[in-house]
Design an enzyme around this catalytic site. Structure first.
Site, PDB file in Angstrom:
ATOM      1  N   TYR A 100       0.841  -1.200   0.000  1.00 14.01           N
ATOM      2  CA  TYR A 100       0.000   0.000   0.000  1.00 14.01           C
ATOM      3  C   TYR A 100       0.878   1.252   0.000  1.00 14.01           C
ATOM      4  O   TYR A 100       1.832   1.353   0.769  1.00 14.01           O
ATOM      5  CB  TYR A 100      -0.908   0.025   1.236  1.00 14.01           C
ATOM      6  N   GLU A 185      -3.507   7.419  -4.419  1.00 16.72           N
ATOM      7  CA  GLU A 185      -3.375   6.149  -3.706  1.00 16.72           C
ATOM      8  C   GLU A 185      -3.117   5.006  -4.678  1.00 16.72           C
ATOM      9  O   GLU A 185      -3.768   4.910  -5.708  1.00 16.72           O
ATOM     10  CB  GLU A 185      -4.656   5.874  -2.913  1.00 16.72           C
TER      11      GLU A 185
END
Ligand code: GDP
Ligand code: MN
Length: 373
Positions: A100, A185
Site C-alpha cells: 500500500y 493512492e
C-alpha cells in the site's frame, strides 16, 4: 473531484509509474474485438466509489467468451448507487506481493503525508496502526530520496526494488503536486517479475484549486440525478441513507436538524437547504423533489427570517392541491409571518409545531411506524 482508475493510470503512465497495459471501453461492442485480441486479462468496473472489488466489480477472465460474459455483467452493474459506465480491460499480471502506498493532505498538520504499509489490497482503515508508516512531507522541500529509503525499509524492499520505490514515490509526489491532489493512492502496489507496478489507482483533486489544475484534466460529474435536479431548482440537496427527508432554511439550522434527528434515534434520508429567501414556487418544487425520494416521513424546519412562514405554508398547500401526499409531513414553523402561516395550515387541517424538539420526535416516530427503508 475524484478521478476514474483509467484516468489515474493514464496520468501515472505519463509520470513514469509502471501500470498494467490496459484499455478503457464504454460499450460492449467495442470491448468485444479487444477481448478476442487479448484472450485473457482482468476486467475492472470504472466507478468513483471505493470497495469495487468486494462488490464484484473486478473479475479475471481466461478466454474471450468468458471475458464477454463478465464485461456484459459488469457494464450492467450499479456499485453503491453508482452506475458502471465503463470497464477497464487490463493484462493479468502475476502478483508476488501486494503493498500500500499513498500521499494525502493531512489537514491537522497542514502537510502532505506519505502512507505506506506492507498490508496492501485491503482497506488501509482496517490495517493496525503499527503496520503503517506515516511520513509528513515539507511542501517546500517535497519528496526526496531519503523519504524513499524510509518507505522502502518499511515495505521491506531492498536492492533494485528499493531504488524503484524511491523513484516511484518521487513521481507519485510530482503527480500529487501537479494535479493539486488531496489524495493519490496505489492499493495494491504490487511486486510482479521484479518490478513495482500500480495495479490500482485512486485520486482526488482539490476543487478549490481548480484554477491550478492542468488544462487536460477531465471533468467527472459526481452529483446524483436528484442532486442535479436540486441544483436546477436552486437549493442544495444531499442524499444520505436513512428514511426521513429534511427541508430547512440555512446551513446551520439544517445541520442542527440532522443532529436532533440522530439524537432522537432517527436517520435522515437526505437533506435540503432551501436557503434564506426561497419563494413559494421554489419551495413547492423542492418539496415535490423530497416527496419523490420516497421517504417514510418529511420534516420541514423553517425559521422564518427573510423566508416568510406564509410562503412556506403556501408552498406546502400548493403541492398538496396538485398531488396526493401520502407520506406524513411534519412542519415546524416559527418567525416572520408565523401566525399567518400557521393559520393557513390549520385551515387546511395541517398541524404545525413551534417546538423543534416536538417536531423532530414526531418525525422520528412516524418514520419508525412507516417501517424500515
Ligand atoms: P478495488 O477493490 O476497487 O480496490 O480493486 P483493485 O484494483 O485494487 O483490485 C482488487 C484486487 O484484485 C487486488 O488487490 C488484486 O488482488 C486483484 N487484482 C487486480 N488486478 C489483478 C491482476 O492483474 N492480476 C491478479 N492476479 N490480481 C489482480
Ligand atoms: Mn484497490
Amino acid at each position: 473531484m475524484k478521478l476514474f482508475e483509467y484516468q489515474v493510470k493514464k496520468i501515472m503512465r505519463e509520470f513514469g509509474i509502471l501500470v498494467p497495459r490496459g484499455e478503457v471501453f464504454f460499450d460492449l461492442e467495442q470491448a468485444k474485438n479487444h477481448l478476442e485480441k487479448v484472450g485473457e486479462g482482468v476486467i475492472k468496473a470504472q466507478v468513483l466509489t471505493g470497495g469495487r472489488g468486494k462488490a464484484g466489480g473486478v473479475k479475471i477472465f481466461s478466454n474471450p467468451a468468458e471475458g464477454f460474459e463478465l464485461a456484459e455483467a459488469i457494464l450492467k452493474m450499479t456499485i453503491k448507487g453508482e452506475k458502471v459506465q465503463a470497464i477497464l480491460i487490463e493484462e493479468k499480471i502475476p502478483i508476488e506481493e501486494e503493498l500500500y502506498l499513498s500521499i494525502f493532505v493531512d489537514g491537522r498538520i497542514k502537510k502532505p503525508v506519505v502512507i505506506a504499509s506492507k498490508a496492501g489490497g485491503v482497506d488501509i482503515e482496517e490495517v493496525p496502526e503499527e503496520e503503517i508508516l506515516k511520513l509528513p512531507v515539507d511542501p517546500l522541500i517535497g519528496v526526496r530520496n531519503y523519504h524513499g529509503n524510509l518507505v522502502a525499509q518499511k515495505l521491506g524492499l531492498t536492492g533494485d526494488l528499493g531504488k524503484q520505490l524511491a523513484t516511484l514515490l518521487i513521481n507519485l509526489y510530482r503527480i500529487f503536486e501537479t494535479y493539486q491532489a488531496e489524495l493519490v493512492e496505489i492499493n495494491p502496489l504490487v511486486i510482479s517479475r521484479e518490478k513495482l507496478i500500480a495495479a490500482d489507482g485512486k485520486m482526488t483533486v482539490d476543487d478549490d484549486a481548480r484554477f491550478r489544475w492542468p488544462a487536460d484534466l477531465p471533468f467527472n460529474e459526481e452529483k446524483t440525478p436528484l442532486e442535479k435536479r436540486a441544483e436546477e431548482i436552486g437549493v442544495s440537496f444531499v442524499e444520505l441513507d436513512g428514511n426521513i427527508a429534511v427541508m430547512a432554511n440555512g446551513a446551520g439550522i439544517t445541520m442542527a436538524t440532522l443532529d436532533l434527528i440522530a439524537y432522537f434515534g432517527g436517520k435522515p434520508k437526505n437533506f435540503m437547504d432551501a436557503g434564506g429567501g426561497a419563494n413559494a414556487e421554489q419551495m413547492a418544487k423542492a418539496l415535490d423533489l423530497l416527496i419523490s425520494t420516497n421517504p417514510k416521513a418529511i420534516l420541514i424546519n423553517i425559521f422564518g427570517g427573510i423566508t416568510r412562514c406564509d410562503e412556506v405554508a403556501k408552498a406546502y398547500l400548493t403541492v398538496k392541491q396538485q398531488r396526493e401526499i401520502t407520506v406524513p409531513v411534519v412542519i415546524r414553523l416559527v418567525g416572520t409571518n408565523e401566525d399567518i402561516g400557521v393559520k393557513m395550515l390549520q385551515e387546511a387541517g395541517v398541524e404545525s409545531f413551534s417546538s423543534l424538539r416536538e417536531a423532530v420526535i414526531k418525525a422520528v416516530e412516524l418514520a419508525k411506524v412507516g417501517g424500515d427503508n
